[in-house]
Design an enzyme around this catalytic site. Structure first.
Site, PDB file in Angstrom:
ATOM      1  N   ASP A  71      -0.077  70.553 -45.826  1.00 23.32           N
ATOM      2  CA  ASP A  71      -0.350  68.886 -45.493  1.00 23.32           C
ATOM      3  C   ASP A  71      -0.228  68.441 -44.134  1.00 23.32           C
ATOM      4  OD1 ASP A  71      -0.222  66.230 -45.510  1.00 23.32           O
ATOM      5  OD2 ASP A  71       1.379  66.076 -46.922  1.00 23.32           O
ATOM      6  N   TRP A 115       7.774  64.252 -47.436  1.00 21.77           N
ATOM      7  CA  TRP A 115       6.739  64.462 -47.999  1.00 21.77           C
ATOM      8  C   TRP A 115       6.733  65.694 -48.598  1.00 21.77           C
ATOM      9  CZ3 TRP A 115       3.682  60.712 -49.042  1.00 21.77           C
ATOM     10  CH2 TRP A 115       3.829  59.433 -48.774  1.00 21.77           C
ATOM     11  N   LYS A 161      -4.305  58.521 -40.198  1.00 19.18           N
ATOM     12  CA  LYS A 161      -3.648  58.628 -39.021  1.00 19.18           C
ATOM     13  C   LYS A 161      -4.295  59.122 -37.935  1.00 19.18           C
ATOM     14  CE  LYS A 161       0.138  59.753 -42.243  1.00 19.18           C
ATOM     15  NZ  LYS A 161       0.714  58.400 -42.420  1.00 19.18           N
TER      16      LYS A 161
END
Lengths: 361, 361
Positions: B173, B102, B197
């Site tokens: 993030d 990511w 999530k």
């Protein structure tokens, strides 16, 4: 409390059977032991849900094979930027028709990316109470596309025809009209629609685009605004709005069960006629839009005496008829009667209007 | 079928009580006669739902008053562009720490907007099996911000500390770690997280940003990517993902009822310890991440004999333990054990792992 007839312009009513099914499947989608919102978007259960929704939408709209159907996020407001970013394709000029509030927003955003936004037609002089006639639309010749808003949600104005562009790609913000009737997709280069009127819950945006038009975004286009990226990844470049996509799929099944868009169009025309007839047959209520250009989906109307507006809204709410207040820029009332508004809801509104006029008029 | 223990990396499990409440309120939210998905985002019912969700999130995270909390669309992938577009503020250089998949995506997108993306630290030489130590982070001095990924969902690597930046805004993030434990928001300039999530359904993205950092987007920034626009409109510049926002609000209430993030952290630490201990105490299973930097949320592990992977997954599924297949870039298994994964789910996985080893090992 009973379910209400909710005339919101969006988010708007969903079919009760869709909500019931979503509830029935909430804790366990078909023996999976999961809510659809809990499923990996890469898993076979969710992939099948997503693919079936796309197939049903393609069937409902009879989408030709050379068009991609994308399930995106960000609303029509994101498309105001994404359209020029993707469709300028080396050009710098675009044509826009201005028929009201949403046209204006699209034009304003396009000016950030086009050196020339040509307003090909405007009905502002009428206070947006009509669509332009075909002869009024002046194409600039070097435009990368022509953008218009087939149905203006706030003003309640709808085009009764599809503009001729002589080969220039036609782009339409169909947020408040898509799925209300059959359309000839092949006439369009790109169609986009926020879901929260006729498709499903807010947070999902449908884009239908002819595949030869994509793949040349301007410099600085965020990857997430690049249609080609989404097309090449079946709208799963990143995690899509999975639950909203599933609910949209349930709405598509509901439409198919009703007989598809031919059947829906007959119902919608009947609902609109019932309401406009009630307005026109009374001097107590008025709708300012030219009859040929009246929206089937959004019906603004005013009371002859605006001092009665609050009493009207209060009485309506007591009769389980909600969210009828007009947009602040137009005033009065607005009844949005999308696909999921039952005919009985429009009949109840008309009945209330007559009774209100009788007692207060 | 019974509900399963779903170890998906996202979209992921939601608390069963949240799903039950959503179901109970599906056709009629608290006497309104509407599903929350049907409500106008400008109506008082929905405004109260949205405001309460924001207040609860602020309380859970103890967000200082000089930070805006935004409820957006488009996922973390959209933030990869929005962050440089908004935070460069006249600069052209940004620092990024590279700790895995990511991070790399964020860096790649930033290069579209920054003339210089300085990789301030990377652990690629370790195949991303650790976080950098503080001394490895080399700030460039002229960066507009330092970006990092506190928890790498794919590699299962988590920072045990918050990097020091000497006044440079720190951007994180936190998609796969936000709400898993208390954090000191004041250490950050901006935090973003996709909801799917620990927060709610996919299609919602949370941004928490210090208000002095916004309002100077670069030319070409789509209006929908301008944080200031959303901040000034309480995340209702356009129609937000209303239903996802509501479900997130139910998750926040569930967290508060559990005792907030202090309580959640204790549970999460216990769940992670149970699983890592099971892996470490066996030569049949392995996790490659340096113990100090192991994720509480995403636990990748491999079988000593990869030929048994399919049998493991099949047996796990038969035991109602689903979505354990590892990411294709890492292989093996991955158990994502976000807030909504009960301790009993992790215990059941550990029990299955032991039994599988006993019978197949």
């Amino acid at each position: 409390m009973a379910r209400v007839y909710n005339f919101s312009a969006g988010p708007a009513m969903l079919p009760e059977s869709v909500l019931q099914q979503a509830c029935d499947e909430m804790l366990d989608w078909r023996g999976s032991g999961m809510c659809v919102a809990e499923m990996s978007h890469r898993g076979k259960e969710y992939m099948s849900i997503a693919a079936e929704a796309e197939a049903d939408l393609r069937e409902l709209l009879n989408v030709p094979n050379n068009y991609k159907v994308l399930f995106l996020q960000g609303g029509a407001s994101s498309q105001f930027a994404a359209v020029p970013m993707n469709l300028l394709r080396g050009g710098s000029s675009a044509d826009y028709i201005n028929t009201g509030s949403w046209s204006k927003k699209a034009i304003s955003e396009a000016r950030h990316y086009c050196s020339n936004v040509n307003v090909a037609a405007t009905t502002e002089e009428s206070k947006f109470t009509r669509a332009p006639v075909p002869a009024e639309i002046q194409l600039s010749g070097d435009a990368a596309y022509l953008h218009y808003t087939p149905n203006e949600t706030i003003e309640g104005v709808e085009f009764a025809y599809i503009p001729e562009t002589g080969g220039c790609p036609l782009v339409a913000d169909m947020s408040s009209t898509l799925l209300s009737r059959p359309i000839d997709i092949s006439r369009f280069g790109l169609i986009y629609a926020g879901a929260q009127k006729n498709i499903g819950p807010a947070g999902l945006t449908i884009v239908i685009v002819r595949e030869d038009l994509i793949g040349m975004p301007i410099a600085g286009t965020p990857t997430m605004f690049d249609y080609k990226i989404h097309a090449d990844n079946d709208s799963m470049y990143n995690t899509p709005a999975t639950y909203a996509w599933y609910l949209a799929g349930l709405v598509f099944k509901w439409l198919k069960d009703l007989g598809g868009l031919d059947a829906m169009a007959i119902i919608n025309q009947r609902k609109a006629a019932l309401l406009y007839n009630a307005i026109d047959s009374s001097s107590f209520y008025a709708n300012p839009v030219q009859p040929t250009d009246r929206s089937w989906m959004n019906v603004p109307f005013t009371l002859a005496n605006p001092a009665l507006d609050d009493a009207f809204l209060k009485g309506a709410k007591a009769a389980n008829l909600t969210t009828l207040k007009g947009h602040r820029s137009v005033g009065g009332m607005r009844a949005s009667i999308y696909n999921a508004m039952p005919e009985a809801g429009v009949a109840a509104l008309v009945e209330f209007m007559r009774e209100f006029e009788r007692t207060q008029g």
